[in-house]
Design an enzyme around this catalytic site. Structure first.
Site, PDB file in Angstrom:
ATOM      1  N   HIS A  40      20.002  67.109 -25.824  1.00 22.79           N
ATOM      2  CA  HIS A  40      20.804  66.349 -26.802  1.00 22.79           C
ATOM      3  C   HIS A  40      20.333  64.898 -26.875  1.00 22.79           C
ATOM      4  CE1 HIS A  40      23.893  69.433 -25.455  1.00 22.79           C
ATOM      5  NE2 HIS A  40      23.901  69.607 -26.761  1.00 22.79           N
ATOM      6  N   GLY A 150      18.503  70.668 -32.601  1.00 21.94           N
ATOM      7  CA  GLY A 150      17.457  71.202 -31.734  1.00 21.94           C
ATOM      8  C   GLY A 150      17.010  72.579 -32.186  1.00 21.94           C
ATOM      9  N   ASP A 153      18.637  76.313 -30.796  1.00 21.54           N
ATOM     10  CA  ASP A 153      19.450  77.193 -31.648  1.00 21.54           C
ATOM     11  C   ASP A 153      18.714  77.329 -32.974  1.00 21.54           C
ATOM     12  OD1 ASP A 153      22.068  77.684 -30.144  1.00 21.54           O
ATOM     13  OD2 ASP A 153      21.810  75.529 -29.979  1.00 21.54           O
TER      14      ASP A 153
END
Ligand code: PAF
Length: 285
Positions: A40, A150, A153
């Site tokens: 993240h 990202g 996924d």
């Protein structure tokens, strides 16, 4: 204590974004469900390169979980997340309540075909409608110039790209490669569920996919490569395999070779934890 400003309502979010815009500043959004890790934070750092101001949203979205899934036990740590976001250079945390996102009487849902079909969409029928609903709300609430997601996924990224185009939402969607541990394991908030023994065995998911992706890119038989992944996951002690599939990298339609850029995607259960991973498959020119 983190000094990161936090807003919890659409009105406060819009007031801050409006002030930035009035000052001529561009805005990036990084949507998350919290339990932040280095993956993240890479999205936040990339967002800083792309815009003057970066908002991270932290919202565990009930609409994308089925009743039997892990909504209640999904890891939550707002103070820890705020400290990490500050260190990555984020400017604002947007952390709405479930009531703020879905007020009493909320009656709207979204349904998608195309990239939402099959793969995780077959095993978690709730998921992509819920993701499309919350991400489109976040886009409308924050009105960012760019949003960063990202590739971990990967199906979600293609779903977001698709509905953003379909609904003419003026947000550029940027995808970033998966961040991995030294041994190749993809970072995921759900890795926190794994016991040390499970974590040791789970790395086989990334290794098997990486080897199969290389074999298919080199022109090897894709059906044999997919069978090879399944056999290696079973040997590593994955309890069950939801899917191992080769798809077109953009439309996510099933394919059998890397004649066009393709993506190898898998989901499998290590104990009680469902893990997903994927790899690009690009034939050498
Ligand atoms: O990837 C996630 O964390 C979530 O699915 C997202 C995009 C924040 C929507 O809830």
């Amino acid at each position: 204590m983190s000094s990161l400003p936090v807003v919890r309502t659409v009105a406060d979010l819009r007031a801050q974004v409006g002030a930035w815009r009035a000052g001529g500043l561009s805005v990036a959004l990084v949507p998350t469900m919290g339990a932040l890790h280095e993956g993240h934070l890479g999205l936040v750092r990339r967002a800083r390169d792309l815009a003057d101001r970066v908002i991270a949203s932290v919202f565990v979205n009930p609409a994308q979980f089925a009743p039997h899934e892990d909504f209640d036990r999904y890891p939550r740590d707002e103070a820890g997340d705020a400290a990490k976001l500050t260190s990555a250079g984020c400017h604002l945390l947007y952390a709405p309540s479930v009531r703020e996102m879905y007020p009493e009487g909320f009656a709207t849902s979204m349904a998608m075909t195309g990239p939402a079909e099959g793969l995780c969409g077959a095993f978690r029928p709730q998921m992509f409608g819920g993701v499309a609903l919350v991400v489109s709300k976040l886009f409308i609430q924050a009105q960012p110039d760019v949003a960063v997601f990202g590739e971990k996924d990967y199906q979600q990224l293609q779903v977001v790209r698709r509905f953003t185009r379909d609904l003419d939402i003026p947000v550029h969607v940027e995808g970033l490669p998966t961040v991995r541990e030294a041994d190749g394991m993809a970072l995921s908030s759900r890795n926190a569920y794994l016991t040390p023994d499970e974590r040791g065995r789970a790395v086989e998911l990334s290794r098997a996919l990486s080897d199969a992706a290389a074999a298919i890119a080199a022109g090897g038989d894709s059906a044999a490569a997919l069978d090879g992944v399944r056999a290696r996951l079973a040997a590593a002690g994955f309890a069950s395999i939801d899917y191992v599939e080769l798809r077109d990298a953009e439309s996510l339609a099933p394919v059998t070779s890397a004649a066009r850029p393709a993506r190898l995607l898998a989901a499998a259960w290590m104990g009680r934890t469902r893990l997903i991973d994927n790899m690009p498959v690009v034939a050498a020119a």
